[in-house]
Write a protein that holds these residues in place. Sequence first.
Motif, PDB file in Angstrom:
ATOM      1  N   VAL A  82      25.234  37.095  38.043  1.00  0.00           N
ATOM      2  CA  VAL A  82      26.760  36.488  37.958  1.00  0.00           C
ATOM      3  C   VAL A  82      27.171  37.249  36.503  1.00  0.00           C
ATOM      4  N   VAL A  83      28.296  37.814  36.395  1.00  0.00           N
ATOM      5  CA  VAL A  83      29.010  38.647  35.391  1.00  0.00           C
ATOM      6  C   VAL A  83      30.184  37.789  35.150  1.00  0.00           C
ATOM      7  N   THR A  84      30.020  37.321  33.526  1.00  0.00           N
ATOM      8  CA  THR A  84      31.200  36.857  33.290  1.00  0.00           C
ATOM      9  C   THR A  84      31.783  37.530  31.804  1.00  0.00           C
ATOM     10  N   THR A  85      31.265  38.590  31.681  1.00  0.00           N
ATOM     11  CA  THR A  85      31.798  39.646  30.808  1.00  0.00           C
ATOM     12  C   THR A  85      33.107  39.955  30.852  1.00  0.00           C
ATOM     13  N   LYS A  86      33.816  40.510  29.879  1.00  0.00           N
ATOM     14  CA  LYS A  86      35.041  40.988  30.183  1.00  0.00           C
ATOM     15  C   LYS A  86      34.863  42.477  30.854  1.00  0.00           C
ATOM     16  N   ASN A  87      35.897  42.806  31.747  1.00  0.00           N
ATOM     17  CA  ASN A  87      35.780  43.938  32.450  1.00  0.00           C
ATOM     18  C   ASN A  87      36.733  45.030  31.949  1.00  0.00           C
ATOM     19  N   ILE A  88      36.098  46.132  31.282  1.00  0.00           N
ATOM     20  CA  ILE A  88      36.982  47.225  30.507  1.00  0.00           C
ATOM     21  C   ILE A  88      36.459  48.434  31.066  1.00  0.00           C
ATOM     22  N   PRO A  89      37.114  48.836  32.208  1.00  0.00           N
ATOM     23  CA  PRO A  89      36.499  50.073  32.930  1.00  0.00           C
ATOM     24  C   PRO A  89      36.774  51.389  31.965  1.00  0.00           C
ATOM     25  N   ASP A  90      37.902  51.220  31.273  1.00  0.00           N
ATOM     26  CA  ASP A  90      38.084  52.375  30.352  1.00  0.00           C
ATOM     27  C   ASP A  90      37.230  52.516  29.316  1.00  0.00           C
ATOM     28  N   GLN A  91      36.300  51.645  28.845  1.00  0.00           N
ATOM     29  CA  GLN A  91      35.594  51.578  27.837  1.00  0.00           C
ATOM     30  C   GLN A  91      34.054  51.584  28.305  1.00  0.00           C
ATOM     31  N   PRO A  92      33.274  52.717  28.264  1.00  0.00           N
ATOM     32  CA  PRO A  92      31.858  52.476  28.496  1.00  0.00           C
ATOM     33  C   PRO A  92      31.070  51.439  28.008  1.00  0.00           C
ATOM     34  N   PRO A  93      30.034  51.167  28.562  1.00  0.00           N
ATOM     35  CA  PRO A  93      29.417  51.408  29.467  1.00  0.00           C
ATOM     36  C   PRO A  93      29.963  50.648  30.812  1.00  0.00           C
ATOM     37  N   HIS A 107      19.358  43.236  48.337  1.00  0.00           N
ATOM     38  CA  HIS A 107      18.892  41.659  48.026  1.00  0.00           C
ATOM     39  C   HIS A 107      19.910  40.934  47.088  1.00  0.00           C
ATOM     40  N   THR A 108      19.959  41.486  45.897  1.00  0.00           N
ATOM     41  CA  THR A 108      20.605  40.732  44.887  1.00  0.00           C
ATOM     42  C   THR A 108      22.173  40.550  45.198  1.00  0.00           C
ATOM     43  N   ILE A 109      22.869  39.228  45.050  1.00  0.00           N
ATOM     44  CA  ILE A 109      24.222  39.201  45.113  1.00  0.00           C
ATOM     45  C   ILE A 109      24.854  39.044  43.908  1.00  0.00           C
ATOM     46  N   ILE A 110      25.791  40.080  43.786  1.00  0.00           N
ATOM     47  CA  ILE A 110      26.707  40.166  42.558  1.00  0.00           C
ATOM     48  C   ILE A 110      27.828  39.440  42.601  1.00  0.00           C
ATOM     49  N   VAL A 111      28.020  38.516  41.654  1.00  0.00           N
ATOM     50  CA  VAL A 111      29.318  37.761  41.449  1.00  0.00           C
ATOM     51  C   VAL A 111      30.155  37.873  40.294  1.00  0.00           C
ATOM     52  N   VAL A 132      29.002  41.609  47.272  1.00  0.00           N
ATOM     53  CA  VAL A 132      29.477  41.439  45.966  1.00  0.00           C
ATOM     54  C   VAL A 132      30.497  40.470  46.281  1.00  0.00           C
ATOM     55  N   LEU A 133      30.524  39.166  45.367  1.00  0.00           N
ATOM     56  CA  LEU A 133      31.407  38.006  45.468  1.00  0.00           C
ATOM     57  C   LEU A 133      32.492  38.111  44.426  1.00  0.00           C
ATOM     58  N   SER A 134      33.544  37.421  44.814  1.00  0.00           N
ATOM     59  CA  SER A 134      34.621  37.417  43.667  1.00  0.00           C
ATOM     60  C   SER A 134      34.495  35.729  43.293  1.00  0.00           C
ATOM     61  N   GLY A 135      34.513  35.650  41.908  1.00  0.00           N
ATOM     62  CA  GLY A 135      34.732  34.018  41.192  1.00  0.00           C
ATOM     63  C   GLY A 135      35.922  34.242  40.533  1.00  0.00           C
TER      64      GLY A 135
END
Lengths: 345, 345
Positions: A82-93, A107-111, A132-135
């Motif tokens: 489960v990913v709750t970080t900010k999503n900043i594609p212009d700023q790696p990584p 196997h792993t489901i990514i939320v 991949v799931l949307s939350g």
Amino acid sequence: MANQTRSEVLLVGCGGVGALCAYNLEVGTQANVTAVLRSNYDAVDKNGFSISSIEHGEVTGWRPSKITRTISGNGKPFDFIVVTTKNIPDQPPAIAEVISPAVTHGHTIIVLLQNGINIERPLFKAFPDNIVLSGVSMISATETEPGKVRQDDPDILIISPFHNPRISMERESAAAQSFVDLYSASGKASCKLEPDVGTIRWRKLIYNACYNSICAILDMDTTTIRYAKHPVNDLVRPAMWEIWHIAKATGHPLPADIVEEMVDIDTWSFFKPSMAQDTSKGNFTEYENIVGEPLREAQRVNVPAPTLTVIYGILKALQWKVRAQNGLIKVPLERPQSLSLLEDS
Amino acid sequence: MANQTRSEVLLVGCGGVGALCAYNLEVGTQANVTAVLRSNYDAVDKNGFSISSIEHGEVTGWRPSKITRTISGNGKPFDFIVVTTKNIPDQPPAIAEVISPAVTHGHTIIVLLQNGINIERPLFKAFPDNIVLSGVSMISATETEPGKVRQDDPDILIISPFHNPRISMERESAAAQSFVDLYSASGKASCKLEPDVGTIRWRKLIYNACYNSICAILDMDTTTIRYAKHPVNDLVRPAMWEIWHIAKATGHPLPADIVEEMVDIDTWSFFKPSMAQDTSKGNFTEYENIVGEPLREAQRVNVPAPTLTVIYGILKALQWKVRAQNGLIKVPLERPQSLSLLEDS
């Protein structure tokens, strides 16, 4: 025995929303949560989380099953990340790169509990055989100091599958339902399955691409903007209608009254949306997924978006400034000989 | 004897540009300058002005013929009133009201050394029988502390008549020439008569409506914006072309290469234009005459100006914020019952 049936969950991004998510999952006793902590690792390692929640009450000294600073594989493979970080594609990584060591292919489901649209694309590319799931979370949870979290509004989470053409919709829906069940096991949070991810995310963009971005540019809260009125008429409402038209043209029609509903959705609480909080703290904003992607969709389907175009240009410049302020870019004191203003860099 | 032929000049707004203007006029020995001082009155009353000028050298303890805090009539009527204050029509008092006590109807020539377009209109209305002149100043003069002024660039002043249909062009041109002569008497400044006020002012708008406003919104200087490049491509250049097209449609055609010339006109000196200086100091900006008036002209002649429209909306909101920060507006802590977001205030 109970432990053997528990799902293994890796939670990436353990601020306010992430901590509540971790707590709610473990209260349900069907998940072992490994929480990846950054700035609050030492505080939580020493004292655990203190949570003041309208749903869970006052909790002190609580620790997830496992805390870690770095992301790696697990003894048992992770069932969910489960990913709750900010999503900043212009700023790696990139997020795909960050979670890569913990993903078991197929196997792993990514939320992704994150803002914006098209956020699944880099994940599909990196992990073509993972669901991949949307939350979309409505929770208002804030980390007031490291390890201390306050939740003022009910935890409402809408889960939808992002459709990956390589995976059957049935499997995706089943995965979404399994996460809904996991999250609902606490009996506290309200977690729902919504099959139509596009409509859910475009609906939220009506608010996010407009109020969130305009509050960031103006450094104002939504109450003040509504009281001033002309920023609503000059900026917010035109931007919202542009999103509405782009959504319609890309196959996500929204009701016409959604614009006025979103204009006036916030209580009179002087609320500063996330991007405005980011800019006033000198942080990067999620402008690419919140404004950039809708704008690229507009270009693709040939829908005019003049307001969002300027808003995007401004947010891009403000992001550049944050990079410069953090020393990632240094403006030379003399004019570089190579500088040509007629070609883009 | 010499004194009897001197022109009586009232100088309103005695910061950097105004102080240099006053000094240059008195060096020419053909003008008696009454300078209206506000924040620097006490400093100048005590020690005079200290001027460090590339044209006039180092001057200390200089005082205009007369200094005053308030505007009133003169023993001899004023021949000229030179206004170098900021022009903020949305923030009272209006300039016509401020200078009114010093204007002799049918005699005093009003010289507006101010930015923007259509700035003559309220003066024509208030003083229908007085000649109003345009002054476009290229001087870069800064008041570094009260009464201390530094001038780094040559004093170039372009004077043009604003045409008032009630007054003959011959009289207006003669008045403009008489001010040029007065200003040139020092032998230091370069003051020129340019009959076509529209072209002069629209040309300057290519810079001011675009760089000046965008630097204010982004809180950036023009050097940094040029180095970042994408703000030039996304915002500055599109806005400049909009001004170019509005100018053309309103009868002020400019050469096509003016846009690239203006994009790159500033030296690599990290220069923050006036509106950006204003916003970072929490001051009101001249956005109405610099962006609002060109935009109203665009609407009048039906030229699309999407970039300037959003820029204007943002600057209007920022101006509102300054009013609120200065206590001129108070946002109620509870939602007002009368608030309707569907009607404009």
